[in-house]
Design a protein around this motif. Structure first.
Motif, PDB file in Angstrom:
ATOM      1  N   ALA A 152      -3.595  -1.064  -1.830  1.00 48.13           N
ATOM      2  CA  ALA A 152      -2.712  -2.218  -1.580  1.00 48.13           C
ATOM      3  C   ALA A 152      -2.152  -2.762  -2.894  1.00 48.13           C
ATOM      4  CB  ALA A 152      -3.476  -3.300  -0.825  1.00 48.13           C
ATOM      5  N   GLU A 153      -2.991  -2.762  -3.925  1.00 49.53           N
ATOM      6  CA  GLU A 153      -2.554  -3.270  -5.233  1.00 49.53           C
ATOM      7  C   GLU A 153      -1.451  -2.374  -5.809  1.00 49.53           C
ATOM      8  OE1 GLU A 153      -5.834  -3.529  -8.079  1.00 49.53           O
ATOM      9  OE2 GLU A 153      -4.372  -3.220  -9.693  1.00 49.53           O
ATOM     10  N   VAL A 154      -1.682  -1.070  -5.775  1.00 49.01           N
ATOM     11  CA  VAL A 154      -0.676  -0.124  -6.285  1.00 49.01           C
ATOM     12  C   VAL A 154       0.595  -0.225  -5.446  1.00 49.01           C
ATOM     13  CG1 VAL A 154      -0.152   2.341  -6.610  1.00 49.01           C
ATOM     14  CG2 VAL A 154      -2.409   1.440  -7.260  1.00 49.01           C
ATOM     15  N   ALA A 155       0.434  -0.356  -4.140  1.00 48.04           N
ATOM     16  CA  ALA A 155       1.590  -0.478  -3.241  1.00 48.04           C
ATOM     17  C   ALA A 155       2.429  -1.702  -3.595  1.00 48.04           C
ATOM     18  CB  ALA A 155       1.118  -0.558  -1.792  1.00 48.04           C
ATOM     19  N   ARG A 156       1.753  -2.833  -3.808  1.00 46.76           N
ATOM     20  CA  ARG A 156       2.490  -4.066  -4.139  1.00 46.76           C
ATOM     21  C   ARG A 156       3.268  -3.897  -5.438  1.00 46.76           C
ATOM     22  NH1 ARG A 156      -2.527  -7.263  -2.185  1.00 46.76           N
ATOM     23  NH2 ARG A 156      -1.900  -7.826  -0.057  1.00 46.76           N
ATOM     24  N   GLU A 157       2.648  -3.253  -6.419  1.00 47.64           N
ATOM     25  CA  GLU A 157       3.337  -3.035  -7.699  1.00 47.64           C
ATOM     26  C   GLU A 157       4.555  -2.125  -7.497  1.00 47.64           C
ATOM     27  OE1 GLU A 157      -0.816  -3.448 -10.300  1.00 47.64           O
ATOM     28  OE2 GLU A 157       0.132  -1.479 -10.065  1.00 47.64           O
ATOM     29  N   ASN A 158       4.379  -1.080  -6.702  1.00 49.67           N
ATOM     30  CA  ASN A 158       5.493  -0.140  -6.474  1.00 49.67           C
ATOM     31  C   ASN A 158       6.639  -0.800  -5.716  1.00 49.67           C
ATOM     32  OD1 ASN A 158       4.267   1.969  -7.828  1.00 49.67           O
ATOM     33  ND2 ASN A 158       3.310   2.824  -5.981  1.00 49.67           N
ATOM     34  N   ILE A 159       6.294  -1.631  -4.740  1.00 53.15           N
ATOM     35  CA  ILE A 159       7.306  -2.334  -3.940  1.00 53.15           C
ATOM     36  C   ILE A 159       8.084  -3.313  -4.830  1.00 53.15           C
ATOM     37  CG2 ILE A 159       7.582  -4.057  -2.111  1.00 53.15           C
ATOM     38  CD1 ILE A 159       5.068  -2.568  -0.775  1.00 53.15           C
ATOM     39  N   GLU A 160       7.339  -4.009  -5.672  1.00 58.84           N
ATOM     40  CA  GLU A 160       7.958  -4.959  -6.610  1.00 58.84           C
ATOM     41  C   GLU A 160       8.907  -4.223  -7.551  1.00 58.84           C
ATOM     42  OE1 GLU A 160       8.665  -8.652  -7.135  1.00 58.84           O
ATOM     43  OE2 GLU A 160       6.860  -8.224  -5.950  1.00 58.84           O
ATOM     44  N   ALA A 161       8.434  -3.108  -8.109  1.00 58.98           N
ATOM     45  CA  ALA A 161       9.241  -2.324  -9.062  1.00 58.98           C
ATOM     46  C   ALA A 161      10.495  -1.768  -8.391  1.00 58.98           C
ATOM     47  CB  ALA A 161       8.402  -1.193  -9.655  1.00 58.98           C
ATOM     48  N   ALA A 162      10.414  -1.533  -7.098  1.00 59.45           N
ATOM     49  CA  ALA A 162      11.574  -0.991  -6.368  1.00 59.45           C
ATOM     50  C   ALA A 162      12.550  -2.097  -5.967  1.00 59.45           C
ATOM     51  CB  ALA A 162      11.092  -0.242  -5.117  1.00 59.45           C
ATOM     52  N   GLY A 163      12.159  -3.343  -6.209  1.00 60.57           N
ATOM     53  CA  GLY A 163      13.045  -4.466  -5.896  1.00 60.57           C
ATOM     54  C   GLY A 163      12.947  -4.955  -4.464  1.00 60.57           C
ATOM     55  N   PHE A 164      11.866  -4.548  -3.755  1.00 60.53           N
ATOM     56  CA  PHE A 164      11.724  -4.934  -2.351  1.00 60.53           C
ATOM     57  C   PHE A 164      10.607  -5.955  -2.116  1.00 60.53           C
ATOM     58  CE2 PHE A 164      13.662  -0.575  -1.835  1.00 60.53           C
ATOM     59  CZ  PHE A 164      14.881  -1.028  -1.340  1.00 60.53           C
ATOM     60  N   GLY A 165      10.202  -6.632  -3.192  1.00 61.26           N
ATOM     61  CA  GLY A 165       9.098  -7.600  -3.083  1.00 61.26           C
ATOM     62  C   GLY A 165       9.324  -8.662  -2.018  1.00 61.26           C
ATOM     63  N   GLY A 166      10.574  -9.099  -1.852  1.00 64.16           N
ATOM     64  CA  GLY A 166      10.855 -10.152  -0.887  1.00 64.16           C
ATOM     65  C   GLY A 166      10.948  -9.663   0.545  1.00 64.16           C
ATOM     66  N   MET A 167      10.961  -8.357   0.713  1.00 56.98           N
ATOM     67  CA  MET A 167      11.181  -7.776   2.038  1.00 56.98           C
ATOM     68  C   MET A 167       9.894  -7.269   2.675  1.00 56.98           C
ATOM     69  SD  MET A 167      13.704  -4.538   2.769  1.00 56.98           S
ATOM     70  CE  MET A 167      15.287  -5.342   2.654  1.00 56.98           C
ATOM     71  N   VAL A 168       8.904  -6.963   1.838  1.00 57.59           N
ATOM     72  CA  VAL A 168       7.707  -6.272   2.328  1.00 57.59           C
ATOM     73  C   VAL A 168       6.455  -7.133   2.156  1.00 57.59           C
ATOM     74  CG1 VAL A 168       6.308  -4.183   2.195  1.00 57.59           C
ATOM     75  CG2 VAL A 168       8.747  -4.069   1.612  1.00 57.59           C
ATOM     76  N   ASP A 169       5.684  -7.198   3.222  1.00 50.43           N
ATOM     77  CA  ASP A 169       4.410  -7.918   3.234  1.00 50.43           C
ATOM     78  C   ASP A 169       3.299  -6.873   3.370  1.00 50.43           C
ATOM     79  OD1 ASP A 169       2.328  -9.656   3.654  1.00 50.43           O
ATOM     80  OD2 ASP A 169       3.136 -10.539   5.497  1.00 50.43           O
ATOM     81  N   VAL A 170       2.496  -6.683   2.321  1.00 52.07           N
ATOM     82  CA  VAL A 170       1.369  -5.751   2.373  1.00 52.07           C
ATOM     83  C   VAL A 170       0.146  -6.543   2.825  1.00 52.07           C
ATOM     84  CG1 VAL A 170      -0.087  -4.121   1.103  1.00 52.07           C
ATOM     85  CG2 VAL A 170       2.325  -4.366   0.475  1.00 52.07           C
ATOM     86  N   ARG A 171      -0.378  -6.207   3.979  1.00 54.82           N
ATOM     87  CA  ARG A 171      -1.551  -6.907   4.513  1.00 54.82           C
ATOM     88  C   ARG A 171      -2.800  -6.080   4.243  1.00 54.82           C
ATOM     89  NH1 ARG A 171      -0.758 -11.202   8.494  1.00 54.82           N
ATOM     90  NH2 ARG A 171       1.265 -12.043   7.882  1.00 54.82           N
ATOM     91  N   LEU A 172      -3.734  -6.661   3.527  1.00 56.67           N
ATOM     92  CA  LEU A 172      -4.977  -5.965   3.200  1.00 56.67           C
ATOM     93  C   LEU A 172      -6.004  -6.176   4.307  1.00 56.67           C
ATOM     94  CD1 LEU A 172      -6.769  -4.390   1.190  1.00 56.67           C
ATOM     95  CD2 LEU A 172      -7.362  -6.594   0.165  1.00 56.67           C
ATOM     96  N   GLY A 173      -6.511  -5.083   4.829  1.00 55.34           N
ATOM     97  CA  GLY A 173      -7.553  -5.173   5.855  1.00 55.34           C
ATOM     98  C   GLY A 173      -7.519  -3.957   6.753  1.00 55.34           C
ATOM     99  N   LYS A 174      -8.554  -3.838   7.587  1.00 49.40           N
ATOM    100  CA  LYS A 174      -8.591  -2.744   8.569  1.00 49.40           C
ATOM    101  C   LYS A 174      -7.550  -3.053   9.635  1.00 49.40           C
ATOM    102  CE  LYS A 174     -12.886  -0.765   7.589  1.00 49.40           C
ATOM    103  NZ  LYS A 174     -12.817   0.612   7.088  1.00 49.40           N
TER     104      LYS A 174
END
Ligand code: SAH
Ligand code: DHB
Ligand code: MG
Length: 225
Positions: free
Chosen positions: A99-121
């Motif tokens: 989830a941490e790597v995903a958030r960084e990649n999403i941010e770097a791609a410029g989609f931070g405001g569009m994507v919500d990464v939910r951590l959990g099962k």
């Protein structure tokens, strides 16, 4: 996975297609490289598969997408490319590192405001998403642990509307799907999904077998009636 004599050819053809048809993309390549550097497994969808789902989401006019199984957000970034500026993606991941790597990649791609990464099962998070009225989703991609595929499909259906698309990854498993006596819980997860689909009148569904760099597998595409 068992080796296939044709694997070298499938990989070479995928590389050829990636070069001539998919092309280079900085944010997607960064997402993969950063995922590898961080030690994440190399199990993201292939470029041609990612592009196919992006095109499907675009054809459908999707605005809200749900993803179960984020990894490093490679598929998530493909989906983000399909959406209008006010589109939303919720993607569920149970591994904090992923989830941490995903958030960084999403941010770097410029989609931070569009994507919500939910951590959990996913089976813990999906009831929250439902309770928060974040659906219905136009498109759901099921790509987490395979033994729970039927339960994820039930949630996807519950969070869909007429016209929604649900895609389930990894449903052929090198052909092992036809083995009714398989002791592989992933195979049995797919078989339970298929038994359920055989009785399900609320979707129009098909499955396509695929070969390529990721071996011999396939995905199920369901259209909610
Ligand atoms: N969709 C990604 C690949 C996902 S790989 C892509 O194509 O780029 C599967 C992911 O599902 C892994 O990151 C794994 O940690 C996650 N996962 C496994 N079990 C899960 C669960 N119960 N809930 C949520 N995520 C889960
Ligand atoms: C695995 C998971 C995937 O979603 C995939 O596409 C390929 C492999 C795995 O867990 O090994
Ligand atoms: Mg997969």
């Amino acid at each position: 996975m068992t080796a296939n004599v044709n694997q070298g050819l499938w990989t070479a053809v995928d590389e050829y297609l990636n070069e001539v048809l998919v092309g280079a993309d900085e944010s997607l390549e960064h997402a993969l490289a950063h995922s590898t550097d961080a030690g994440l497994p190399a199990i993201a969808v292939s470029p041609t598969q990612g592009k196919f789902m992006m095109m499907l989401a675009r054809v459908q006019g999707a605005r809200r997408i749900l993803e179960i199984g984020t990894l490093g957000a490679y598929s998530t970034i493909w989906f983000a490319k399909a959406l209008p500026a006010d589109g939303r993606i919720i993607t569920i991941e149970s591994e904090p590192k992923h989830a941490e790597v995903a958030r960084e990649n999403i941010e770097a791609a410029g989609f931070g405001g569009m994507v919500d990464v939910r951590l959990g099962k996913a089976l813990d998070v999906l009831p929250d998403i439902s309770a928060e009225n974040l659906g219905p989703f136009d498109f759901t991609f099921i790509d987490a642990d395979k033994p729970n595929i039927p339960e994820y499909f039930d949630w996807a259906l519950r969070l869909s509307h007429s016209g929604s698309i649900i895609i389930v990854d990894n449903v052929i498993r090198e052909g092992a799907v036809i083995d009714a006596d398989s002791e592989d819980a992933s195979v049995q997860g797919v078989r339970r999904l298929n038994d359920r689909l055989a009785r399900e009148s609320s979707v129009t569904v098909t499955t396509l077998q695929t070969v390529g760099g990721k071996g011999y597998d396939g995905f199920t595409i369901a259209l909610v009636n």
